[in-house]
Design a protein around this motif. Sequence first.
Motif, short mmCIF file in Angstrom:
data_model
loop_
_atom_site.label_atom_id
_atom_site.label_comp_id
_atom_site.label_asym_id
_atom_site.label_seq_id
_atom_site.Cartn_x
_atom_site.Cartn_y
_atom_site.Cartn_z
N LEU A 91 41.16 48.33 45.13
CA LEU A 91 42.53 48.80 45.28
C LEU A 91 43.33 48.70 43.99
O LEU A 91 44.35 49.31 43.84
N TRP A 92 42.84 47.89 43.05
CA TRP A 92 43.60 47.75 41.81
C TRP A 92 43.62 49.01 41.00
O TRP A 92 44.43 49.17 40.13
N LEU A 93 42.72 49.92 41.33
CA LEU A 93 42.74 51.21 40.62
C LEU A 93 43.84 52.12 41.15
O LEU A 93 44.17 53.11 40.55
N ARG A 94 44.35 51.73 42.31
CA ARG A 94 45.23 52.65 43.03
C ARG A 94 46.41 53.14 42.21
O ARG A 94 46.55 54.33 42.00
N ARG A 95 47.24 52.23 41.76
CA ARG A 95 48.47 52.67 41.10
C ARG A 95 48.11 53.44 39.84
O ARG A 95 48.70 54.45 39.54
N ILE A 96 47.14 52.93 39.12
CA ILE A 96 46.69 53.60 37.91
C ILE A 96 46.19 54.99 38.27
O ILE A 96 46.54 55.97 37.63
N MET A 155 40.43 48.39 30.06
CA MET A 155 39.51 48.44 31.20
C MET A 155 40.03 49.42 32.22
O MET A 155 39.31 50.22 32.77
N VAL A 156 41.32 49.33 32.44
CA VAL A 156 41.88 50.23 33.43
C VAL A 156 41.94 51.64 32.87
O VAL A 156 41.76 52.60 33.58
N GLY A 157 42.20 51.72 31.56
CA GLY A 157 42.26 53.04 30.94
C GLY A 157 40.98 53.81 31.14
O GLY A 157 40.97 54.97 31.52
N LEU A 216 43.90 45.99 29.32
CA LEU A 216 44.56 47.27 29.44
C LEU A 216 43.56 48.41 29.33
O LEU A 216 43.63 49.38 30.05
#
Lengths: 844, 377
Positions: B314-319, B284-286, B282
């Motif tokens: 692309l995994w950063l997209r929604r975040i 990491m994305v933060g 969690l």
Amino acid sequence: MRILIDLQGAQSTSRFRGIGRYSLSLALAMARNAGEHEIWLAVSSAFSESIINIRHSFDGLIQAERIRVFKIPAPVAECQSIYGWRMRVAEKMREHFLQQLKPDVVFVASLFEGYHDDAVTSVGSFAPELCTAVVLYDLIPLLNQEAYITNETQRDYYFRKVQSLKNADLLLTISEASRYEAIEALQWPPSKVANISAAADGRFRPLILTAERIHQLRSQYGIKHKMVMYAPGGFDWRKNFEGLISAYSILSPALRAEHQLVIVGNIDADRRSYLQKLAHQAGLANGELVITGYISDDELVEFYNLATIFVFPSRHEGFGLPVLEAMACGTPVIGSKSTSIPEVIGLSEALFDPLSPQDIAEKMALALSDKLFRDRLKTYGLNQARNFTWNECAKRAINALELLAQDKRAPLISDEMSETIPRLIRSIAELDCAVKPSNTDIVWVADCIAFNDQARQRQLLLDISEIVQRDAKTGIQRVVRSLLREFIENPPQHIDVCPIYFDGSRYRYARVFTAAFAGKTSQNITDDIVDFCQDDIYLALDLNAQLTAVVHSLHMRLQCLGIKLYFIVYDILLVHHPKWWPEGTSVIFKAWLQSISEVATGLICISESVAGEVRVWLKQNQPQRQSDLSVSSFHLGADVENSLPSKGISDDAQTILGSLNTSPSFLMVGTIEPRKGHAQALAAFELLWGQGVDVNLVIVGKRGWLVEQLIDKFKQHPKLNQRLFWLEGISDEYLAKIYAASTCLIAASEGEGFGLPLIEAAQHKIPVIARDIPIFREIAGEHAFYFSSLASEKLAETITIWMALNQRGVHPRSEGMHYLTWRESASQLKEQLKLDTAHLGEIR
Amino acid sequence: MADASFYRAFTERYRGSQETINLRLTAYLPFVLPLKQFDSVCQGVDLGCGRGEWLKLMRANGFEIQGIDLDQDMLEATREQGFNISHGDVIQKMRMLLSESQTLVSGFHLVEHLTFDQLQILIQESLRVLQPGGLLILETPNPENIVVGTANFYLDPTHQRPIPSLLLSFMVKHAGFEKVKVLRLNESTGLAAHEALSLLNVLNGVSPDYAVVAQKAGAPERISAIASAFETEYGLSLESLANSYDQQIKNKIQQADAKAQQAEIALIAIHDSSSWRLTAPLRMVGSAAKSIRNLTIVPKDFRAHAILYINRRLWLRRIALVILRPFPVFIRELNQALIDASSAQIAHVTELNLTQRGQRIYINLKAAIEKRDKGNR
């Protein structure tokens, strides 16, 4: 009898028109009236959003496994001649797919599809042995080619479809007139065509409109007088606007003064101005002709109900649905004496000659001036409308299919399904086509053929992305490993257990990892791309929140394809208590929870408490989805997981253990986090020490986050290492000794997904004082002593009371606490996956 | 020389306006002015006088200077202002002058147009025509400035080659001048203060011009009159600029190190906790989300880069979209870039993306088609 309905008619652009609604309504009615017959559906993955709607519509009528999805190498719309090769191949692939499902009859709800969109229909292009029935709506283009077929591409398309039509074993028309037309135009044997008629949607019924609503409609559409309504259902030439407008102009001035001619339906600007010009030329004044443009279905019902009469002067219809709709609403209807309209209206005095404006005018005048006549039309119409129901159509269709199945012997399909793909390949290779396939085309086709192959054993796909790529050795990952071990050692029957992971752009089989996990060599093993097939089951063992963004759309697609998605939910503490974690964590977690609640077939929580919280959250958040989401739970196992416990005891251990053994020692085990209640416990014990009570507080656990102040308090505490002990990062061996020297475990956490500490205490045979939260109740039941308050005084009280009980030996013991082994836990999990395979044996 | 008027236009464009040049020339006044006291009439000659800026300045300060230049166009403009100028070759002109007749000989941006031999002769003639205690001033572009020496010098197609200050000053000394000084000139005033330096400053901030100012041996009072001017330091050398830059970097690193040390101590404790590891995915994305947030206040080039970065991940997209809601423009750009990227991503499979079964079918299908094609031919 197994009836396989090709329902692309309800998926393509047709689904917005009469044909789409007809297809769906008829299929639903057939499913309802199937009796002992099996109804299966074939839908195309090219229209993925519609698949969800279809699944939802048939929920409860048809088992989900009988709604089969096939893939075709889109785009294949026939209007684009460059798609030519792919379209031909797609036809063969579709028939190959249908064949594998071993139907007794293929029922094509709409054959003339795929000119502008990616629907694919054909008969006899690959598997002529398939018994096929086709619904025929009309042959209007065939009989009026100059008007409807304007270029070569259209001609090719249409006549290829007609050829398919001729290859069918049975035609089902929607009216007697159409049936007769088919026999004539196609030189068709009468025994091979049956009329199944049609029906109107249930929303078309008599309504009483409020004066206010009437006023609203009138002013919105500019209708000042009584309405003579025509809802043509389309705007091509056969709808006979010329005749109608001409006839209206012949009406007496008196009648015209009291009425308006209202044409209802979506219309483009060119046609609108054409009609207005017609009206002007015919001498109609401004406002006598009203064209409403697009109106909603509900407004349409209101219009039917508002109209004084409904006139249908169309020259040529397959059925004439607006007529039935109007009759069902109780509107007096007059219509053409041609093709199918008379059999729908069923009353000769309501008919006129569409080619004679004079005749139309006379009938209109009669209806408008004679109230008794109108009433007669109305009553008769309402009665007649009752003869047309979907159930009736479905029964007729099923009867016709039964007769067909009797005549035609079941096709001899070889049981060697593995043979059919080579046959398909040969057939594709023999295609003669002006457009040559590119390499991409061939790759795409190969991919689709692989997907459509029904012979593949279904897979249980365990998503273990986290531990394959990283191993943080957290609590969750110990659970994942334990469950994985169980699934590998004890796999469910009739399904392949396949651990998978997401590599950043696609899912792969975690073969290398799994081999190492099972202690085998991983030479010559590659992690291939996952081959998804319709009946697979996906289970996310781990919490993969960071993948949410990119896998969400992939999961939606899998859901469309019929794959069931399950996610294990460990807890949703981050939703209700974001402050217990570092900033920003809860945003990410919520995004994950939102995503899975949209795509999942089921959420499997690790306790009933969590399941309850999840259900509440779902109710509050209403995720966007069509079907129901099942929320269930199972319990984790508590076997001693480490066969190799860590060793190591510090030098001061003897002293500490000595102190613990001297006085009653209360133990807390777990990371120092805000929610674990260490602060309250310390405060409570300070009170007790202040009162001179002889007790120790032992805290075993590493420091976590957001607890700097508390840690400082520990380190600077006057009673540190006298009464208060804090052991950070000790070995399993040492911890076992601590347990042995402790009197009682305190579980003060304010929120947990499970409650492993309680079980550990029970395993070490020491009693428990626990906070009264649902999860602890669920785990420990009556085998713990509970407290509820967040106040330190209350906790101190609780401890005092407990010590009194302990003195007399009547405190709750933990030994009876029930817990599962991992084998049992995995078993419960498998149950939630509903791996019931009984009916799937049918295809094979 | 190609086009005379070309040169005038060129000079207007690149040499600087007359006003700018006037200002720069005042740097020499501390050398020149004290000499006025010794003679009632001070004569001088400006070689390659061009537009006459020096002539003007000297007249304003009481010197009568004659000018000489090869460029007729330039001369016309200057003559109009009433100066004594002639057309011709500078060396010929020098030869015509009487020995010890001049107080001042000057050549601004002249010597880089001469060959080495010509330059030597010029310096010798200068020594000859100067009175004792007279001054020679030769200004030329400073190749110590890296951008000047490698690029800007060559903007003038008539320049021969850059002359390092060591060379020119040596030539002058060697010819027999008593006192020789190198002045670095015309640097930007902000840099002189050595404020926050960038790497680019080091490369192009050194004084773009330098002058060799030399005094012929003469009466002691003439020498001492401008002794102080000879003592002063002028301009920005490469060495001083580079050293300043280095020092600034060192300071920044020291500060950062100190901060890092403090943070590290705090961090070690947290990292070891297993619960921290639980939330690692969690977080990491933060942190990625935080770094995206910071990207929005950075100039446009970096934004484009950020979009590319996110594209490939692309995994950063929604975040990203969740965090970036307050920044509508960025979201629009991001969305467009993502649409372009994802339509490429959702693109058709290639052979590499086929599953195992798909690959087998592909191989067979391709072979069958090729076989058929061959059979047809």
